[in-house]
Design a protein around this motif. Structure first.
Motif, PDB file in Angstrom:
ATOM      1  N   PHE A  79       0.988  -1.054   0.063  1.00 49.10           N
ATOM      2  CA  PHE A  79       0.198  -0.093  -0.095  1.00 49.10           C
ATOM      3  C   PHE A  79       1.003   1.190  -0.117  1.00 49.10           C
ATOM      4  CE2 PHE A  79      -2.964  -3.066   2.088  1.00 49.10           C
ATOM      5  CZ  PHE A  79      -4.003  -2.785   0.823  1.00 49.10           C
ATOM      6  N   ARG A  80       2.079   1.053  -0.381  1.00 49.57           N
ATOM      7  CA  ARG A  80       2.918   2.369  -0.558  1.00 49.57           C
ATOM      8  C   ARG A  80       3.136   2.569  -1.889  1.00 49.57           C
ATOM      9  NH1 ARG A  80       8.016   1.898   3.457  1.00 49.57           N
ATOM     10  NH2 ARG A  80       8.273   4.055   2.817  1.00 49.57           N
ATOM     11  N   VAL A  81       3.164   3.831  -2.466  1.00 49.94           N
ATOM     12  CA  VAL A  81       3.031   4.365  -3.785  1.00 49.94           C
ATOM     13  C   VAL A  81       4.299   4.168  -4.353  1.00 49.94           C
ATOM     14  CG1 VAL A  81       2.988   6.262  -5.199  1.00 49.94           C
ATOM     15  CG2 VAL A  81       1.302   6.412  -3.470  1.00 49.94           C
ATOM     16  N   ASN A  99       2.484   6.480   1.740  1.00 45.67           N
ATOM     17  CA  ASN A  99       1.524   5.206   1.741  1.00 45.67           C
ATOM     18  C   ASN A  99       0.185   5.853   1.151  1.00 45.67           C
ATOM     19  OD1 ASN A  99      -1.044   4.487   3.690  1.00 45.67           O
ATOM     20  ND2 ASN A  99       0.213   2.922   3.933  1.00 45.67           N
ATOM     21  N   PHE A 100      -0.703   4.766   0.478  1.00 46.02           N
ATOM     22  CA  PHE A 100      -1.694   5.180  -0.304  1.00 46.02           C
ATOM     23  C   PHE A 100      -2.756   5.942   0.304  1.00 46.02           C
ATOM     24  CE2 PHE A 100      -5.899   4.180  -2.443  1.00 46.02           C
ATOM     25  CZ  PHE A 100      -5.370   4.475  -3.687  1.00 46.02           C
ATOM     26  N   LYS A 139      -5.323   9.045  -7.093  1.00 47.16           N
ATOM     27  CA  LYS A 139      -4.561   7.813  -6.673  1.00 47.16           C
ATOM     28  C   LYS A 139      -5.249   6.462  -7.422  1.00 47.16           C
ATOM     29  CE  LYS A 139      -5.130   9.238  -2.446  1.00 47.16           C
ATOM     30  NZ  LYS A 139      -4.976   9.172  -0.808  1.00 47.16           N
ATOM     31  N   ILE A 165      -5.779   2.569  -6.734  1.00 50.53           N
ATOM     32  CA  ILE A 165      -5.447   1.372  -5.661  1.00 50.53           C
ATOM     33  C   ILE A 165      -4.650   0.205  -6.227  1.00 50.53           C
ATOM     34  CG2 ILE A 165      -6.512  -0.518  -4.559  1.00 50.53           C
ATOM     35  CD1 ILE A 165      -8.755   1.312  -3.890  1.00 50.53           C
ATOM     36  N   SER A 217      -1.251   1.099  -5.424  1.00 52.97           N
ATOM     37  CA  SER A 217       0.005   1.703  -5.208  1.00 52.97           C
ATOM     38  C   SER A 217       0.515   2.666  -6.299  1.00 52.97           C
ATOM     39  CB  SER A 217       1.031   0.782  -4.851  1.00 52.97           C
ATOM     40  OG  SER A 217       1.293  -0.314  -5.866  1.00 52.97           O
ATOM     41  N   THR A 218      -0.458   3.088  -6.984  1.00 52.76           N
ATOM     42  CA  THR A 218      -0.201   4.145  -8.124  1.00 52.76           C
ATOM     43  C   THR A 218      -0.614   5.707  -7.919  1.00 52.76           C
ATOM     44  OG1 THR A 218      -0.470   2.372  -9.489  1.00 52.76           O
ATOM     45  CG2 THR A 218      -0.439   4.516 -10.554  1.00 52.76           C
ATOM     46  N   LEU A 219       0.242   6.453  -8.271  1.00 48.74           N
ATOM     47  CA  LEU A 219      -0.173   7.994  -8.296  1.00 48.74           C
ATOM     48  C   LEU A 219      -0.222   8.287  -9.688  1.00 48.74           C
ATOM     49  CD1 LEU A 219      -0.487  10.774  -6.777  1.00 48.74           C
ATOM     50  CD2 LEU A 219       2.128  10.817  -6.860  1.00 48.74           C
TER      51      LEU A 219
END
Length: 268
Positions: free
Chosen positions: A42-44, A78-79, A103, A105, A107-109
């Motif tokens: 859950f971290r980008v 963190n997302f 964002k 889900i 882990s993507t920005l």
């Protein structure tokens, strides 16, 4: 020892034991929650960039923020903790163009740069006898876009706004409704073969449009753009006609009224 004292001490020990168990359980839960925000899943880890060629430049600008911790010593990347408004503000401060940040889900920005066609060029004024500082494009929403190169002759009209001396990319320096008015009115001027050179917006609602032919149009945000353009066409076609080269100004600040002045003769 009396029986009553015995039971009191027993109850105290039981309470203390339960308190320790409860406190330990609570700390364990808090630790598990705290640890959850460190889970790599859950971290980008992915940054998708759309509408901008220099992807590495964008990622470099955000690297410091995404690798830092917040006040609770939790990772900002963190997302669930990542603040898209902060990302947008950083991009703005770093000089990037308008962007939409979201964002995906888990882990993507996603950073999507807005490709809004510019309508004007804004050159912040500097001290007298000095060259103007870097100029910027202004889009139809009244927001400051990317830097504009220095032209010998600007391809878009320069917009000067009373009281606006400086700004950063992404700033809303002009109300969207006013930008829309000017956009519609300038579109009508093209149909009349009138090329605007510079537009000055005063502290009230008055507007001065300087044309490349050497005369100017006075108008106001209080009138309707489409109707004003229609009245301007009628005035040029029916009254001014071949005297257009002799114009000094046309005043269209009032509904259903128009005044003009020639460089040699004042006429209504």
């Amino acid at each position: 020892m009396e029986l009553a004292d015995y039971y009191k001490k027993r109850k105290r020990k039981q309470f203390a034991g339960k308190a320790v168990i409860f406190g330990g359980g609570l700390l364990l839960i808090l630790f598990i929650i705290w640890g959850f925000f460190w889970v790599p899943y859950f971290r980008v880890a992915n940054i998708k960039i759309e509408g901008y060629a220099d992807e590495n430049g964008v990622k470099t600008a955000l690297a410091g923020y995404l690798s830092s911790l917040n006040k609770l010593f939790l990772p900002r990347n963190n997302f669930f903790l990542l603040n898209t408004d902060s990302v947008n503000q950083i991009l703005k401060e770093k000089g990037f163009d308008l962007a939409e940040v979201s964002k995906q889900i888990p882990s993507t920005l996603l950073i999507r740069f807005i490709s809004a066609p510019p309508l004007f060029i804004f050159c912040p004024p500097t001290q007298a006898d000095q060259d103007k500082s870097a100029c910027f494009y202004i889009n139809g929403a009244g927001a400051l876009g990317e830097r504009a190169p220095k032209f010998s002759e600007n391809p878009l009209p320069e917009l000067a706004i009373f009281g606006q001396s400086s700004a950063k990319i992404g700033d809303q320096i002009f109300p969207e409704q006013k930008a829309k008015f000017l956009g519609e009115f300038l579109g009508s001027l093209k149909n009349l073969n009138i090329a605007p050179l510079k537009i000055e917006v005063s502290e009230n609602k008055d507007i001065k449009i300087f044309t490349k032919e050497g005369w100017r149009i006075l108008t106001s945000f209080d009138v309707l753009a489409e109707e004003t353009a229609r009245n301007l066409k009628l005035l040029l076609d029916q009254k001014i006609k071949e005297k257009r080269a002799e114009l000094e100004y046309i005043d269209m600040r009032f509904p259903d009224k128009a005044f003009y002045k020639l460089k040699s003769v004042n006429q209504n």
